[in-house]
Scaffold this motif. Structure first.
Motif, PDB file in Angstrom:
ATOM      1  N   ALA A 180       3.629  12.462   6.576  1.00  0.00           N
ATOM      2  CA  ALA A 180       2.258  11.975   6.716  1.00  0.00           C
ATOM      3  C   ALA A 180       1.459  12.725   7.783  1.00  0.00           C
ATOM      4  O   ALA A 180       0.242  12.817   7.699  1.00  0.00           O
ATOM      5  N   MET A 206      -3.781   9.556   4.454  1.00  0.00           N
ATOM      6  CA  MET A 206      -4.600  10.726   4.132  1.00  0.00           C
ATOM      7  C   MET A 206      -6.073  10.319   4.010  1.00  0.00           C
ATOM      8  O   MET A 206      -6.962  10.954   4.577  1.00  0.00           O
ATOM      9  N   GLU A 207      -6.310   9.227   3.273  1.00  0.00           N
ATOM     10  CA  GLU A 207      -7.687   8.768   3.099  1.00  0.00           C
ATOM     11  C   GLU A 207      -8.307   8.336   4.428  1.00  0.00           C
ATOM     12  O   GLU A 207      -9.445   8.665   4.740  1.00  0.00           O
ATOM     13  N   ARG A 254       1.393   6.917   2.539  1.00  0.00           N
ATOM     14  CA  ARG A 254       0.970   8.300   2.754  1.00  0.00           C
ATOM     15  C   ARG A 254      -0.436   8.555   2.215  1.00  0.00           C
ATOM     16  O   ARG A 254      -1.248   9.206   2.871  1.00  0.00           O
ATOM     17  N   GLU A 255      -0.687   8.002   1.017  1.00  0.00           N
ATOM     18  CA  GLU A 255      -2.037   8.161   0.449  1.00  0.00           C
ATOM     19  C   GLU A 255      -3.069   7.501   1.344  1.00  0.00           C
ATOM     20  O   GLU A 255      -4.133   8.069   1.618  1.00  0.00           O
ATOM     21  N   ALA A 256      -2.731   6.289   1.823  1.00  0.00           N
ATOM     22  CA  ALA A 256      -3.670   5.555   2.675  1.00  0.00           C
ATOM     23  C   ALA A 256      -3.977   6.340   3.949  1.00  0.00           C
ATOM     24  O   ALA A 256      -5.135   6.453   4.364  1.00  0.00           O
ATOM     25  N   GLY A 289      -8.667  12.971   4.773  1.00  0.00           N
ATOM     26  CA  GLY A 289      -8.004  14.004   3.991  1.00  0.00           C
ATOM     27  C   GLY A 289      -7.274  15.048   4.823  1.00  0.00           C
ATOM     28  O   GLY A 289      -6.744  16.018   4.286  1.00  0.00           O
ATOM     29  N   THR A 312       0.829  -1.196   0.000  1.00  0.00           N
ATOM     30  CA  THR A 312       0.000   0.000   0.000  1.00  0.00           C
ATOM     31  C   THR A 312       0.864   1.247   0.000  1.00  0.00           C
ATOM     32  O   THR A 312       1.933   1.264   0.624  1.00  0.00           O
ATOM     33  N   ASN A 313       0.402   2.281  -0.711  1.00  0.00           N
ATOM     34  CA  ASN A 313       1.060   3.578  -0.632  1.00  0.00           C
ATOM     35  C   ASN A 313       0.676   4.216   0.704  1.00  0.00           C
ATOM     36  O   ASN A 313      -0.442   4.682   0.892  1.00  0.00           O
TER      37      ASN A 313
END
Lengths: 395, 279
Positions: free
Chosen positions: A298, A247-248, A243-245, A252, A240-241
């Motif tokens: 993050a 944030m989600e 940082r993106e995870a 956000g 899994t990415n």
């Protein structure tokens, strides 16, 4: 007596060494009943901590029975005690303000220059953790000389097993302080990098402190499973990415607090981490800090960064801009163990905290070298190794 | 002479004087220093004229490069280098001036004294009176001064028996020159002492309940001279390092009630002391 000695990188052996004796009035000698291999011992094993000498006895997580006391010790023979890994005099300014791991009087005068040069101030002493921290013989042995025995060791009641209380020596207070330094509020989402012993105890502590959600990050399936059992959501960084995870998963905004329970030998295949690994091998620039770098990116603006993971030297490509521009607060340090032992012993006794889930292997002291090798190479299944000097066969 | 040396240091090319010149100053050969100084001034002038020439060259290059944009970077680099040299020169001059701040003299980058001066301060969480009393009873000093075997009264002054390499000892004779109860003790070696040294220890209240600040200052003949060499050999460690360690041990003894050691056995504790003696 028998003791685990460091001989070189990836070379530790159980050997005969002289029995310890009372030297100073506040000393006690402890007969070790249980001692653990710590994740930070693996930094010594990997040869990335300076100031370790062949023949040094390692080990800073231990407990046992008091067998000898100096004139000014407050312990009594026969008492069962857990010994903090930080050696603290209890009388200096730093001990007085409960910053025990900054004790001014425990590191011998002639050993202070090395760390004073490296860090600007001398380090205080730790058991079995290089001559930078005093060169004291450690606890992976049959007996240990414990200085300032009237301040450090905590007497434990007989109805609690060794396995229940041993981790008061280091990793439980370290995980707890890691969470405390993250200043967790009840609506907070907290991310923890590393599901080793300290990371798992930080997860557990953050939940006890009332975090709304704790997200644990690692790549070993079994360790992620343990975090999940404690009540965390988990992320496998190989799939899994991260940082993106994060944030989600935080709507956000970014997580409110991050805890780096990884330290100076982070995994990961980012280009800068590989460069750092090469530099670490040749002895320039000591720290691979990829977990911390990711954590700093993050965390939300105005968030908190807690670093219980061990670092020893310098790092480069550090995201200083993110730290400043996002207005982050950083807290770190060797654990002030003596500050937490009483409270955490109470929490073990009343069932708030259980630490026994962590132990995967119990070995006789004689098999310590195998313990190091497996703890190092098979991190998924070897989550925590306890060594018992009186044990005859592995269990 | 010291003043001449510091002026010359500021000139480009004068850095050689920094080391050699100062050594000559210590030896007292002033004519050589003067000659060295004249040479340094010459070097400085030549360096300055080179800078001027390179400035002109940069301007000329800049004019040419206006028609040739690829060269602008080169011209800018030339100007930046020139500006950098000037700024760095100003920085060095300012840095060497110094001396008008509030920092203790012992932390100054250059001292006015011909002697080596060293010292440290520690804060000890005990009352000044207690620390003063312990120190003033000189027979206590070997408890934390690791190379001092004994301090005993000797007529109107004190004789120090100091450990020397090879299991030998040397005697040092000092006289207390000033004492202010609970505040200050100063001493200086007496005339027939082999070693010239002087020093003082001061006790002052730290803010709030932080205890007492203890400042130790020592001055001794600098290494290089026969006496200085003897001194370095005698103490086996640079006296400043020795003093710093001793002061830390004093703090340990007064605060924690004992001097920290990582020795594992009594024999090892003795060996550690012995190794330090023969190091």
């Amino acid at each position: 007596m028998r003791a685990l000695t460091w001989q070189g990188t990836h070379d530790v052996r159980v050997e005969d060494v002289p029995d310890p004796e009372i030297i100073n009035p506040r000393d006690a000698v402890i007969k070790v009943t249980s001692t653990a291999i710590c994740g930070s011992d693996l930094h010594l094993y990997d040869g990335v901590i300076p100031g370790v000498r062949p023949g040094d006895v390692l080990g800073h997580e231990f407990m046992g029975e008091v067998v000898e006391t100096g004139a000014d010790s407050t312990l009594e023979k026969g008492q069962r005690v857990v010994v903090p890994f930080t050696i603290s005099c209890g009388k200096c300014f730093h001990c007085e303000v409960q910053q025990y791991s900054a004790c001014e009087n425990s590191n011998p005068a002639d050993k202070q220059d090395m760390s004073a040069t490296l860090y600007g101030h001398p380090m205080s002493a730790l058991f079995g953790y290089s001559h930078l921290t005093g060169g004291y013989s450690g606890g992976q042995a049959e007996y240990v000389r414990v200085p300032f025995s009237d301040v450090g060791p905590i007497v434990v009641p007989d109805h609690l097993e060794d396995d229940q209380v041993l981790f008061l020596s280091d990793i439980l207070p370290t995980g707890w302080m890691g969470a405390e330094n993250a200043e967790i509020g009840s609506d907070d989402t907290v991310a923890v990098w590393g599901c080793g012993p300290v990371g798992l105890f930080a997860v557990q502590s953050a939940l006890v402190m009332g975090a709304a959600r704790v997200i644990a990050i690692d790549h070993h399936p079994h360790r992620l499973e343990l975090a999940k059992k404690l009540g965390a959501d988990v992320i496998d960084f190989t799939k899994t990415n991260v940082r993106e995870a994060l944030m989600e998963m935080s709507g956000g905004i970014g997580v409110d607090a991050v805890i780096d329970a990884v330290g100076m030998e982070a995994h990961g295949f980012a280009a800068d981490n590989m460069v750092d690994m090469v530099k670490q091998k040749v002895g320039i620039g000591a720290d691979r800090a990829s977990a911390l770098k990711q954590a700093i990116l993050a965390v939300r603006p105005g968030g908190r960064v807690s670093i219980p993971g061990v670092y020893g030297g310098m790092t480069d490509k550090f995201p200083l801009g993110a730290l400043m521009e996002k207005g982050l607060q950083v807290k770190t340090g060797q654990t002030h163990v003596q500050r937490y032992t009483k409270d955490l012993l109470d929490k073990i006794e009343d069932g708030t905290l259980d630490t026994t889930f962590l132990i995967s292997h119990r070995l006789p002291l004689e098999e310590a070298a195998r313990g190091y090798e497996c703890f190092h190479d098979e991190q998924d299944s070897w989550t925590k190794v306890i060594l018992k000097p009186e044990m005859k066969e592995a269990a | 002479m010291t003043k001449a040396a510091s002026v010359l240091d500021r000139l480009p090319g004068g850095t050689r004087l920094d080391r050699e010149g100062l050594r000559d100053l210590a030896r007292g050969s002033s004519s050589k220093v003067a000659a060295e100084g004249r040479k340094a001034i010459g070097r400085g002038k030549r360096a300055l004229s080179r800078e001027t020439r390179s400035g002109k060259h940069a301007r000329k290059a800049g004019e040419q490069m206006r028609e040739n944009p690829a060269g602008i970077a080169g011209a800018l680099t030339g100007i930046a280098l020139l500006a950098g040299t000037v700024v760095f020169g100003a920085f060095l001059a300012r840095r060497h001036k110094g001396g008008d701040d509030d920092a203790p003299g012992v932390t100054r980058k250059r001292t006015d004294s011909d002697n080596a001066v060293g010292g440290r301060t520690v804060t000890i969480r005990r009352p000044a009176a207690e620390l003063y009393r312990f120190w003033r009873d000189f027979q206590n000093l070997p408890q934390f001064m690791e190379n001092v075997e004994e301090v005993r009264p000797h007529g109107d002054h004190e004789a120090w028996v100091v450990k020397a390499p090879g299991g030998r000892t040397v005697e040092l004779h000092t006289r207390v020159t000033e004492e202010i109860e609970n505040q200050r003790i100063a001493w200086e070696s007496v005339q027939h002492s082999d070693i010239w040294t002087k020093g003082h220890v001061e006790f002052s209240d730290a803010p709030g309940d932080r205890g007492t600040r203890v400042s130790l200052r020592i001055e001794y003949a600098p290494p290089g001279g026969a006496i200085g060499k003897g001194l370095a050999k005698l103490f086996m460690r640079e006296p400043e390092v020795q003093a710093r360690h001793d002061l830390k041990r004093f703090k340990m003894l007064m605060e924690a009630g004992e001097v920290a050691t990582s020795a594992h056995t009594k024999q090892a504790a003795k060996n550690v002391a012995h190794q330090q003696e023969t190091a």
